[in-house]
Design a protein around this motif. Structure first.
Motif, PDB file in Angstrom:
ATOM      1  N   ILE A 149       0.838  -1.205   0.000  1.00 51.22           N
ATOM      2  CA  ILE A 149       0.000   0.000   0.000  1.00 51.22           C
ATOM      3  C   ILE A 149       0.870   1.251   0.000  1.00 51.22           C
ATOM      4  O   ILE A 149       0.593   2.220  -0.726  1.00 51.22           O
ATOM      5  N   LEU A 150       1.952   1.256   0.813  1.00 58.85           N
ATOM      6  CA  LEU A 150       2.851   2.419   0.848  1.00 58.85           C
ATOM      7  C   LEU A 150       3.494   2.628  -0.524  1.00 58.85           C
ATOM      8  O   LEU A 150       3.685   3.758  -0.974  1.00 58.85           O
ATOM      9  N   HIS A 151       3.811   1.532  -1.178  1.00 58.80           N
ATOM     10  CA  HIS A 151       4.493   1.597  -2.472  1.00 58.80           C
ATOM     11  C   HIS A 151       3.558   2.136  -3.554  1.00 58.80           C
ATOM     12  O   HIS A 151       3.941   2.958  -4.380  1.00 58.80           O
ATOM     13  N   LEU A 152       2.321   1.676  -3.566  1.00 58.50           N
ATOM     14  CA  LEU A 152       1.385   2.124  -4.600  1.00 58.50           C
ATOM     15  C   LEU A 152       0.838   3.513  -4.304  1.00 58.50           C
ATOM     16  O   LEU A 152       0.679   4.329  -5.204  1.00 58.50           O
ATOM     17  N   GLY A 153       0.495   3.784  -3.056  1.00 59.02           N
ATOM     18  CA  GLY A 153      -0.060   5.085  -2.714  1.00 59.02           C
ATOM     19  C   GLY A 153      -1.414   5.311  -3.359  1.00 59.02           C
ATOM     20  O   GLY A 153      -1.922   4.464  -4.102  1.00 59.02           O
TER      21      GLY A 153
ATOM     22  N   ILE B  42     -15.274   8.285  -5.840  1.00 65.05           N
ATOM     23  CA  ILE B  42     -14.308   9.200  -5.222  1.00 65.05           C
ATOM     24  C   ILE B  42     -13.275   9.587  -6.260  1.00 65.05           C
ATOM     25  O   ILE B  42     -12.998   8.820  -7.183  1.00 65.05           O
ATOM     26  N   ASP B  43     -12.720  10.791  -6.087  1.00 59.66           N
ATOM     27  CA  ASP B  43     -11.679  11.234  -7.019  1.00 59.66           C
ATOM     28  C   ASP B  43     -10.374  10.543  -6.720  1.00 59.66           C
ATOM     29  O   ASP B  43      -9.653  10.140  -7.612  1.00 59.66           O
ATOM     30  N   SER B  44     -10.117  10.464  -5.426  1.00 62.42           N
ATOM     31  CA  SER B  44      -8.837   9.924  -5.007  1.00 62.42           C
ATOM     32  C   SER B  44      -8.936   9.500  -3.553  1.00 62.42           C
ATOM     33  O   SER B  44      -9.708  10.079  -2.792  1.00 62.42           O
ATOM     34  N   LEU B  45      -8.191   8.475  -3.192  1.00 64.63           N
ATOM     35  CA  LEU B  45      -8.136   8.082  -1.784  1.00 64.63           C
ATOM     36  C   LEU B  45      -7.317   9.113  -1.020  1.00 64.63           C
ATOM     37  O   LEU B  45      -6.349   9.678  -1.549  1.00 64.63           O
ATOM     38  N   ASN B  46      -7.680   9.322   0.232  1.00 57.36           N
ATOM     39  CA  ASN B  46      -6.964  10.270   1.080  1.00 57.36           C
ATOM     40  C   ASN B  46      -5.758   9.569   1.715  1.00 57.36           C
ATOM     41  O   ASN B  46      -5.713   9.324   2.910  1.00 57.36           O
ATOM     42  N   LEU B  47      -4.824   9.196   0.843  1.00 59.57           N
ATOM     43  CA  LEU B  47      -3.595   8.528   1.278  1.00 59.57           C
ATOM     44  C   LEU B  47      -2.432   9.229   0.604  1.00 59.57           C
ATOM     45  O   LEU B  47      -2.618   9.853  -0.448  1.00 59.57           O
ATOM     46  N   PRO B  48      -1.226   9.110   1.164  1.00 60.13           N
ATOM     47  CA  PRO B  48      -0.088   9.743   0.506  1.00 60.13           C
ATOM     48  C   PRO B  48       0.167   9.100  -0.860  1.00 60.13           C
ATOM     49  O   PRO B  48      -0.245   7.958  -1.107  1.00 60.13           O
ATOM     50  N   PRO B  49       0.857   9.819  -1.744  1.00 62.11           N
ATOM     51  CA  PRO B  49       1.209   9.212  -3.028  1.00 62.11           C
ATOM     52  C   PRO B  49       2.195   8.064  -2.823  1.00 62.11           C
ATOM     53  O   PRO B  49       2.818   7.956  -1.766  1.00 62.11           O
TER      54      PRO B  49
END
Lengths: 484, 126, 447
Positions: free
Chosen positions: A338-342, C38-45
């Motif tokens: 998950i961290l890798h794909l983001g 959703i447009d995008s998940l609220n997670l870091p890239p």
């Protein structure tokens, strides 16, 4: 191939132990001892390595072969996650350490992985909290249904039934039954979606939950899912999401937003942890806040100073579904993925999984009967029927064996039950267009051969270490192990 | 093939009167649908069932089917030969492939089952 | 993006072939209500592989991993021979799928058959399954199996069975109306009189553990007789390394055997993945849950292996299945099989002896420490209770500062044992380490 036991020769050794540096303990009374040593083989390490290496090459595997298995999401397994999961700081930790006084302080690394993964999955699934304890998808289903049962018990709701579509995976009714509920099956319409009339007829205030997957096992997204959720909630029931098909909607829409109250996720499907020939997997379960009090203990909590601890004090918790915190080394792999794909990478997963499936469908739909109406496209998987081929005597099973002969692992066959001679195909996002083209070529060739020379299928596969195996004989002779 | 000596249910069981007992098995159509039978789970002698209860199960490699008792009764004997030779259900479904026999609650209940002609018609429509 | 091959031109060609309304991927998602997308998940890239390794390396350093381990409680710090990792990290094993298509999976299937055989050989039983998730779920499944076999509704569970596993059984069955009874707690061997008093015609099974949670060794043959006399079954939960020397559950008369296979080549792993195993006698095979591999031949008479007796399982039986289990622990079962193959008959015996010899040595050393009482009433395997003059939790904290995970304070699960510590010894501990451990404890207690 010979069994490892057959290679045994007295006097050979495959191990070394440190020399005994302490006195021999007093003999135990004979009544406590086994009469004879366990009949395990005496072989050298090199013989063991050769034996298992030779066994391994008899296997198809994702690193060598395309596996378009519907419902399994056989995507590529990254290599760097294996490395991270082998770190000694993770592998050597005794599970009871956090239960020692100040034990949490020496496990901060592992606890932060747990919390990090819970938070990420909550965001991905649109849920309020997660438990990482369930040790496989079906285990997650059982945990989820137990949570639903606990919720209803707490609220004094008398519930008897769980509703499941006839297209549902076998683990769904099996889970509901062992959790103590009676299963009512709802038929699907010609579009592959739940028959709304039958659903409304069957739904009543004795229904504990509706178990669905979205898209469904035909690969069709039911646009009325929110309506189903609203009706279920009105009747006092809860919505359960079987996460087997999450790959289709990753980053596009979230089960929590569709109205689901409980979801389970298969990390060995959507989050690419390896299948291992049948496990280990992991089936984390996410819930909306009304169900948080019932989650299994322990729960990972973040203290005010930013450190992590385990909380066991939740009086309404369903207890322990696993001995500890879940299949931790599998959780580490999923977290790294998950961290890798983001956010950006996860969205591309959903989009490309669906693109690949639709492309493959467009290549094959003129040669095999589509399992339902795909005029509005499929999502990450689709079902074809080999009914046309069956007319000349070639079944879905024959097609599967022919594919093995050509070095392709077959799609899932004979599931879902609502399509005769079903071939359920899920390419996943990690396959290239060239692989899809080649697979389609083979399938089209087989459709032709089914017409021209159907009798040639009976002897397939030919190019494999063994030919078609006699499953009737296996049941009748019941040779399940080699004893001494 | 439909035996003229039996009466039938819609779920493809047959029943045949034998003195004061009723012998029960599955029809030729059923055994063909199942494929090679590998295991039969026989009911316990002395068990009592209401009409329509699942009294036994019959398995091929990939499927399991329940055998529903056609009329209410108590199991008087079971065909133990099927323990070692379940394939008798395939080769002789109306004879050596009989599954169990019962002492029926009411012998007249047999009259409400399908005659061989009615069962044949059912199969044609299937 | 990593792992995805589709280039923009690939996508264009594919969309054209598919033929969508506006030639975009969005067309394929039009069944999804727009308001819910959703447009995008609220997670870091996404981070690069190198950065992820760095992040997780930093997290890992938050773990103290060089404590000398004297904690057991069902999970043991045994040496894992290197060949195990080498073989199980072959992608032919770990990226393979469940062997539903046997012709494509003979490696996995033969390995499962050999694992089943190995489990039968160490336990003495007649048939085993391909694995369960862990030792705790295996006990729950065994209890359910006993209920199915006997048609009865009562299970008797000894308090010597791991408290963690007991908690699991009760968690799973809280929505079912099963009658559970636990005989009164005894520290040593189980209370035969109490058990005999409880076993009746309603009892489906008695569940015992050997060695028990406190490491005490017992011979349950007489309890098997009590059970069988009333038509009940005996379920034994075992520690596989101890079976190098201890009486097998078969020799005692057990009907179902389960256990945790972590001690067979699986790292401690902070909670998993582990390995449940289950074995039984011939008459009960069809009631056993889990996958099972069987031997057969192909159309040319060549020997091969298949998953068999599948009609018990969820994908066929659905709501009447013996269990809902699907994915199990195949790769962990392979580790255990390789471990048992490497050690073999003599190795497993030697390993068990070393564990016990070192444990007895530890007892002797700890007996010499002022204030420590060592449990002596009954023979133990590699784990034993010691009683301390002060709160064990204080001792644990102080020992942790010195680099030791000194044992497990059992009061957490057995409140009456509030001064006791459960200490486990494996072949990895040397004479010197054990001697120093005893000295450290003395130091912590008295200085």
């Amino acid at each position: 191939m010979e069994l490892i036991f057959d290679k045994s020769k007295e006097g050979r050794k495959g191990y070394t132990l440190p020399a005994r540096d302490v006195p021999k303990a007093a003999e135990l009374p004979k009544s406590l001892l086994r009469a004879e040593g366990a009949c395990l083989p005496s072989v050298t390490e090199n013989e063991v390595v050769r034996h298992f290496t030779n066994l391994s090459i008899l296997n198809f595997n994702v690193d060598r072969n395309f596996y378009p298995l519907g419902s399994c999401t056989m995507k590529y397994n990254p290599k760097f996650t294996e490395e991270i999961a082998s770190r000694e700081e993770f592998t050597s930790q005794h599970p009871l350490l956090p239960q020692l006084p100040h034990g949490a302080a020496i496990c901060q690394g592992s606890l932060s992985v747990l919390k990090g993964l819970e938070d990420a999955l909550s965001e991905i699934a649109g849920m309020d909290a997660f438990t990482l304890q369930p040790l496989a998808g079906a285990h997650g289903e059982l945990t989820g249904v137990m949570l639903i049962a606990a919720y209803h018990r707490k609220h004094g709701n008398r519930k008897k039934y769980v509703l499941i579509p006839d297209s549902g995976h076998g683990t769904n009714p099996a889970t509901a039954a062992i959790a103590g509920y009676e299963v009512k099956t709802i038929p699907s319409g010609p579009d592959g979606c739940l028959d709304m009339e039958k659903f409304k007829e069957t739904l009543n205030d004795e229904v504990a939950a509706v178990m669905l997957t979205s898209p469904n096992t035909l690969g069709v997204f039911n646009p009325r899912i929110k309506e189903i959720a609203d009706l279920t909630h009105k009747a006092g029931g809860l919505m359960y999401y079987d996460g087997a098909n999450l790959n289709a909607i990753l980053g596009k829409v979230r089960p929590g937003d569709l109205g689901f109250d409980v979801v389970h996720i298969n990390l060995h499907k959507t989050f690419s942890t390896p299948h291992g020939g049948g496990g280990p997997g992991a089936g984390p379960v996410g819930v909306k806040k009304e169900l948080i009090p019932f989650l299994p203990v322990s729960r990972v909590v973040r203290r005010t100073d930013g450190s992590f601890a385990l909380n066991y004090n939740e009086p309404d918790s369903i207890g322990y579904v696993a001995p500890f915190y879940g299949n931790f080394l599998i959780l580490v792999r999923a977290y790294a993925y998950i961290l890798h794909l983001g956010a950006d990478g996860l969205k591309e997963v959903g989009e490309n999984a669906v693109l690949n499936a639709n492309y493959l469908l467009s290549l094959l739909k003129d040669y095999y009967t589509p399992g339902c109406d795909y005029s509005n496209h499929c999502m990450h998987e689709f079902v074809l029927s080999a009914d046309q081929q069956k007319k000349s005597g070639v079944s879905a099973l024959d097609i599967a064996k022919a594919l093995i002969d050509r070095g392709v692992h077959p799609p899932t066959v004979y599931f879902p039950l609502i399509v005769k001679e079903a071939l359920m195909i899920e390419p996943t996002e990690t396959e290239s267009k060239e692989t899809l083209d080649r697979f389609a070529e083979v399938m089209i060739a087989l459709a032709g051969e089914a017409r021209e020379k159907p009798e040639s299928f009976a002897e397939l596969p030919k190019n494999t270490p063994v030919g078609r195996l006699d499953e009737v004989k296996a049941v009748k002779q019941m040779d399940l192990c080699s004893l001494c | 093939m439909v035996s003229k000596e039996c009466v039938y249910t819609e779920k493809h069981e047959w029943a045949r009167r034998d003195d004061d007992k009723v012998v029960i098995g599955i029809s030729d159509y059923a055994q063909q649908e199942l494929g090679e039978i590998v295991f039969v789970e026989l009911p316990r002698e002395g068990s009592t069932y209401a009409a329509g209860d699942a009294a036994a199960t019959i398995e091929s490699v990939k499927t399991v089917s329940d055998i529903y008792i056609p009329v209410a009764g108590t199991v008087s004997s079971v065909n133990t030969a099927l323990e070692n030779s379940p394939e008798q259900v395939n080769s002789d479904p109306y004879g050596e492939g009989w599954v169990f026999s019962i002492t029926p609650e009411r012998m007249e209940d047999l009259d409400s089952l399908l005659s061989p002609e009615a069962y044949e018609k059912l199969l044609e429509e299937a | 993006m990593s792992y995805i091959a589709n280039t923009p031109s690939d996508r264009e060609v594919m969309l054209e072939k598919i033929g969508t309304a506006s030639g975009t991927i969005d067309d394929l998602f039009k069944a999804v209500p727009q308001s819910l997308k959703i447009d995008s998940l609220n997670l870091p890239p996404g981070k690069s592989e190198y950065e992820v390794k760095k992040v997780l390396g930093q997290l890992a350093s938050g773990n103290t991993s060089h404590l000398q381990c004297f904690v057991g409680g069902g999970f043991y710090d045994h040496y894992i021979p290197s060949a195990i990792d080498a073989l199980t990290s072959r992608s032919e094993f770990y990226t393979a799928y469940t062997p539903y298509q046997p012709e494509a999976s003979q490696g996995t299937l033969q390995a499962i058959y050999e694992f089943q055989s190995a489990i039968c050989r160490i336990t003495g039983m007649e048939a085993a399954n391909a694995s369960m998730y862990d030792g705790g779920t295996a006990i729950y499944e065994a209890a359910m199996m006993a209920l199915r076999i006997t048609g009865r509704n009562k299970i008797i569970i000894d308090k010597g069975l791991s408290p963690i596993y007991r908690k699991m059984i009760y968690s799973y069955t809280s929505n079912l109306s099963i009658d559970f009874e636990e005989p009164p707690f005894t520290l040593g061997k189980c209370d035969r009189k109490a058990i005999a008093g409880m076993v009746d015609e309603e009892t489906a099974a008695v569940v015992l553990q050997n060695p028990n949670f406190f490491g005490v060794i017992d011979d349950h043959s007489d309890i098997a007789e009590i059970c069988h006399g009333k038509g009940a079954l005996l379920i034994e939960s075992v520690y596989p390394v101890s079976l190098g020397i201890l009486k097998t559950p078969r020799e005692m008369g057990a009907d179902i055997v389960v256990g945790e296979g972590q001690s067979l080549g699986i790292p401690l792993s902070f909670g998993g993945p582990y390995l449940g195993f289950m074995a039984t006698m011939k008459p009960y095979i069809r009631k056993m849950p889990g996958r099972i591999a069987g031997k057969t031949t192909d159309r040319h008479g060549k020997e091969g292996y298949v998953l068999t007796l599948q009609t018990r399982e969820q994908h066929i039986r659905r709501d009447k299945a013996t269990s809902n289990i699907c994915t199990n622990q195949a790769l962990c079962a392979l580790r255990a099989l390789i471990f048992l193959s490497l050690y073999g008959r003599t190795g497993l015996k030697e390993l068990a002896h070393q564990c016990r010899d070192k444990a007895e040595f530890a007892k002797a050393k700890l007996r010499e420490v002022k204030g420590i009482t060592v449990y002596e009433d009954e023979p133990t395997f590699n784990e034993f209770l010691i009683t301390l003059p002060i709160d064990p939790r204080t001792v644990i904290s102080r020992m942790m500062d010195r680099g030791y995970a000194a044992g497990f304070p059992v009061a957490r699960y057995y409140p009456e044992l509030d001064k006791s510590l459960l200490v486990a010894i494996t072949e990895k501990r040397t004479k010197q380490e054990i001697s120093i451990f005893a000295e450290m404890l003395e130091d912590v207690l008295w200085n």
